[in-house]
Scaffold this active site. Structure first.
Site, PDB file in Angstrom:
ATOM      1  CB  THR A   1      -0.926   0.147   1.294  1.00 51.92           C
ATOM      2  OG1 THR A   1      -1.517   1.180   1.428  1.00 51.92           O
ATOM      3  CG2 THR A   1      -0.163  -0.298   2.861  1.00 51.92           C
ATOM      4  CG  ASP A   2      -1.195   5.107  -1.026  1.00 48.07           C
ATOM      5  OD1 ASP A   2      -1.438   4.451   0.041  1.00 48.07           O
ATOM      6  OD2 ASP A   2      -1.877   6.029  -1.700  1.00 48.07           O
ATOM      7  CD  GLU A   3      -3.256   3.780   4.223  1.00 45.94           C
ATOM      8  OE1 GLU A   3      -3.155   3.732   5.413  1.00 45.94           O
ATOM      9  OE2 GLU A   3      -4.671   3.604   3.601  1.00 45.94           O
TER      10      GLU A   3
ATOM     11  CE1 TYR B   1      -3.640  -2.414   5.705  1.00 45.32           C
ATOM     12  CE2 TYR B   1      -3.319   0.231   5.262  1.00 45.32           C
ATOM     13  CZ  TYR B   1      -3.313  -1.161   4.849  1.00 45.32           C
ATOM     14  OH  TYR B   1      -3.250  -1.511   3.400  1.00 45.32           O
TER      15      TYR B   1
ATOM     16  CE  LYS C   1      -0.567  -4.581   2.773  1.00 54.14           C
ATOM     17  NZ  LYS C   1      -0.823  -5.860   2.247  1.00 54.14           N
TER      18      LYS C   1
HETATM   19  P1  TYD Z   1     -10.385   4.633   4.136  1.00 52.14           P
HETATM   20  O1  TYD Z   1     -11.505   4.251   3.149  1.00 52.14           O
HETATM   21  O2  TYD Z   1     -10.830   4.054   5.638  1.00 52.14           O
HETATM   22  O3  TYD Z   1      -9.047   4.390   3.514  1.00 52.14           O
HETATM   23  P2  TYD Z   1      -7.278   4.753   4.044  1.00 52.14           P
HETATM   24  O4  TYD Z   1      -7.478   5.219   5.390  1.00 52.14           O
HETATM   25  O5  TYD Z   1      -6.744   3.718   3.902  1.00 52.14           O
HETATM   26  O6  TYD Z   1      -7.116   6.006   3.158  1.00 52.14           O
HETATM   27  O7  TYD Z   1     -10.716   6.260   4.345  1.00 52.14           O
HETATM   28  C1  TYD Z   1     -10.391   7.145   3.260  1.00 52.14           C
HETATM   29  C2  TYD Z   1     -10.278   8.429   3.928  1.00 52.14           C
HETATM   30  O8  TYD Z   1     -11.717   8.744   4.278  1.00 52.14           O
HETATM   31  C3  TYD Z   1      -9.382   8.811   5.233  1.00 52.14           C
HETATM   32  O9  TYD Z   1      -8.658   9.784   5.070  1.00 52.14           O
HETATM   33  C4  TYD Z   1     -10.125   8.632   6.266  1.00 52.14           C
HETATM   34  C5  TYD Z   1     -11.417   8.952   5.684  1.00 52.14           C
HETATM   35  N1  TYD Z   1     -12.782   8.595   6.501  1.00 52.14           N
HETATM   36  C6  TYD Z   1     -13.720   9.353   7.052  1.00 52.14           C
HETATM   37  O10 TYD Z   1     -13.885  10.723   6.954  1.00 52.14           O
HETATM   38  N2  TYD Z   1     -14.815   8.682   7.664  1.00 52.14           N
HETATM   39  C7  TYD Z   1     -14.990   7.526   7.565  1.00 52.14           C
HETATM   40  O11 TYD Z   1     -15.838   6.984   8.240  1.00 52.14           O
HETATM   41  C8  TYD Z   1     -13.945   6.648   6.856  1.00 52.14           C
HETATM   42  C9  TYD Z   1     -14.248   4.891   7.071  1.00 52.14           C
HETATM   43  C10 TYD Z   1     -12.898   7.195   6.466  1.00 52.14           C
END
Ligand code: TYD
Length: 318
Positions: A99-101, A123, A127
């Site tokens: 992942t890019d994370e 997380y 990874k």
């Molecule tokens: P997510 O889909 O959990 O992916 P990641 O954390 O791997 O990027 O979240 C995408 C973005 O959306 C992230 O900045 C967190 C935000 N988010 C919210 O604001 N509310 C939520 O309920 C969720 C699940 C994510």
């Protein structure tokens, strides 16, 4: 192979899809931490793609064995189990989907594959751990390991804990869309099919021991995505509920994809059309996501993750 949370419906669908493969694909349900199951599943394979992972940041922030512990178990130990079996079977390519994370927060510019890994959530740390153990098998055992680092992926059949499926399914039910903090965090969105084409190319043409970024080139704020969803579903702004931010929330991820492009990959999709099609898919496939959201474990997770967050009730303004 599955990660722990693959639902029954996903498994049935995967089984159905794979049973229909003309080249006689075989579906095996198992846990990547289970060496015996892995041995059976990998028997006779020449290439291994490891997509199995615990993948949701919010769950990884729940510091108990069932949550954060499961990330370390699946995303690190599970990768080790796969590598050991792949070594024993002398596979021709082992692709670790990452992942890019792993780069951590990228306030400006774009991450290149040689940048340091600076993961900031349990997380992304797990990874990164999985990648490092995979890379160590390349260095120490000369195994043909390739790593891919994809950006935020979306499309049909995404478990409704991630932003897009969660917000779409909540909006369909006229339920609040819990936006963390100011909603100005930025992610680079990548359609699942473009992502898979990149992974396949990395397997076919990637150099063992190397990592390849795969990003869609669609950098958007969470507010942008939320607005798109609301417009597509013709739902009001008032559904947006600003809630307490995710602890340690990375503001931005962004990838430089020159390396995978040099192998011949480029994103091929229309982002607006794909978001519209995905939203439409969730509208038409309630029978898939509703049972997942009604599941007791999901409800417990939802309550635990969101209940104490919802102190800031005012609607977000642009
Ligand atoms: P997510 O889909 O959990 O992916 P990641 O954390 O791997 O990027 O979240 C995408 C973005 O959306 C992230 O900045 C967190 C935000 N988010 C919210 O604001 N509310 C939520 O309920 C969720 C699940 C994510």
């Amino acid at each position: 192979m599955r990660s722990r949370r693959a639902g029954q419906a996903d498994l049935r669908r995967a089984h159905k899809n794979l049973s229909g493969l003309e080249d006689g694909g075989r579906f095996v349900r198992g846990d990547i931490c289970d060496a015996k199951a892995v041995e059976e599943a990998m028997n006779g394979c020449d290439t291994v793609f490891n997509f199995a992972a615990e993948s949701h940041v919010d769950r990884s922030l729940m510091g108990d064995p069932a949550h954060a512990g499961a990330f370390v178990q699946t995303d690190v130990y599970g990768v080790y189990v796969l590598l050991e079996e792949a070594k024993r079977q002398n596979v021709k390519k082992f692709v670790q989907v990452s992942t890019d994370e792993v780069y951590g927060d990228v306030s400006e510019g774009h991450s290149v594959e040689t940048d340091p890994l600076e993961p900031r959530s349990p997380y992304s740390a797990s990874k990164a751990g999985g990648e490092l153990i995979a890379r160590s098998y390349f260095v120490s055992h000369d195994m043909p390991v390739v790593i891919t680092r994809g950006s935020n992926t979306f499309g049909p059949y995404q478990y409704p804990e991630k932003l897009l499926p969660l917000f779409v399914s909540n909006a369909l039910d006229d339920q609040p869309l819990p936006m963390y903090g100011d909603g100005l965090q930025r992610r680079d969105w990548l359609h699942a099919e473009d992502h898979c084409r990149g992974i396949l190319l990395a397997a076919e043409a990637g150099t063992p021991g190397e990592a390849y970024n795969i990003g869609g080139g669609n950098e958007k704020t969470n507010r942008d995505i939320t607005q798109m969803i609301l417009q597509l579903l013709d739902k009001p702004q008032s559904l947006i509920q600003t809630v307490a931010d995710r602890p340690g929330h990375d503001r931005r991820y962004a990838l430089n994809c020159d390396k995978i492009r040099a192998l011949g990959w480029q994103p091929s999709r229309d982002f607006g059309a794909d978001v519209a099609a995905t939203v439409e898919w969730y509208r038409a496939n309630e029978a898939w996501w509703r049972p997942l959201k009604n599941d007791a474990e999901y409800q417990q997770y939802y309550k635990r993750n969101y209940e104490n967050r919802a102190q800031e009730q005012q609607p977000a303004s642009r």
